[in-house]
Write a protein that holds these residues in place. Structure first.
Motif, short mmCIF file in Angstrom:
data_model
loop_
_atom_site.label_atom_id
_atom_site.label_comp_id
_atom_site.label_asym_id
_atom_site.label_seq_id
_atom_site.Cartn_x
_atom_site.Cartn_y
_atom_site.Cartn_z
N ARG A 85 0.97 -1.02 0.06
CA ARG A 85 0.28 0.18 -0.12
C ARG A 85 0.79 1.31 -0.15
NH1 ARG A 85 -4.11 -1.66 4.78
NH2 ARG A 85 -2.50 -2.93 5.08
N THR A 86 1.76 0.92 0.45
CA THR A 86 2.79 2.09 0.92
C THR A 86 3.62 2.72 -0.50
OG1 THR A 86 3.53 1.71 3.09
CG2 THR A 86 5.36 2.96 2.18
N ALA A 118 0.28 3.81 -3.34
CA ALA A 118 -0.02 5.14 -2.41
C ALA A 118 1.50 6.03 -3.46
CB ALA A 118 -0.51 5.44 -1.16
N THR A 119 2.43 5.60 -2.82
CA THR A 119 3.97 6.56 -3.39
C THR A 119 4.09 7.24 -4.64
OG1 THR A 119 4.63 5.97 -1.45
CG2 THR A 119 6.07 7.05 -3.12
N MET A 175 0.96 9.28 -5.81
CA MET A 175 1.29 11.31 -5.26
C MET A 175 2.57 12.24 -6.12
SD MET A 175 1.30 11.06 -1.17
CE MET A 175 1.40 9.59 -0.87
N LEU A 191 -9.17 1.32 -5.66
CA LEU A 191 -9.18 2.27 -5.16
C LEU A 191 -9.71 3.09 -5.69
CD1 LEU A 191 -4.94 2.21 -5.29
CD2 LEU A 191 -6.58 2.06 -3.17
N LEU A 206 -9.26 9.22 -8.00
CA LEU A 206 -7.91 9.14 -7.17
C LEU A 206 -7.69 10.43 -7.05
CD1 LEU A 206 -7.43 6.25 -9.02
CD2 LEU A 206 -8.07 6.19 -6.59
N CYS A 217 -5.67 11.50 -3.32
CA CYS A 217 -4.16 11.48 -2.72
C CYS A 217 -3.93 12.99 -3.01
CB CYS A 217 -3.35 11.44 -3.87
SG CYS A 217 -3.47 9.65 -4.39
N THR A 235 -2.86 14.77 1.13
CA THR A 235 -2.00 14.28 1.92
C THR A 235 -0.41 14.94 1.46
OG1 THR A 235 -1.77 12.89 -0.16
CG2 THR A 235 -2.96 12.19 1.79
#
Length: 82
Positions: free
Chosen positions: A8-9, A12-13, A16, A46, A70, A74, A77
């Motif tokens: 998941r990291t 997400a990275t 972003m 997602l 999406l 995002c 953050t």
């Protein structure tokens, strides 16, 4: 954690960084791989999850903008600059 799934990291990275590359008028980095690294199945899951956080009366309207759901999820953050 399933060894055959992306973390998941990492997902997400990647999202972003892709949003920053596409959305910032003067991006600090150009990451053409950000969007490409996310498998379609993960992207769909997602989007569905993000849609669940939208008020039921607006889900259809928001679902029409699937490419932006999406990004909207995002965006809060991102704190790239001061």
């Amino acid at each position: 954690m399933n060894p055959s799934d992306a973390s998941r990291t990492a997902v997400a990275t990647s999202l972003m960084r892709a949003l920053h590359t596409r959305g910032d008028p003067v991006p600090l980095l150009n990451d053409p791989w950000g969007d490409r690294l996310i498998p379609d199945a993960v992207r769909i899951a997602l989007r569905e999850r993000a849609l669940q956080s939208v008020d039921a009366s607006r889900r259809f309207e928001v679902a029409e903008a699937t490419d932006k759901i999406l990004d909207a999820a995002c965006a809060p953050t991102l704190h790239m600059r001061t």
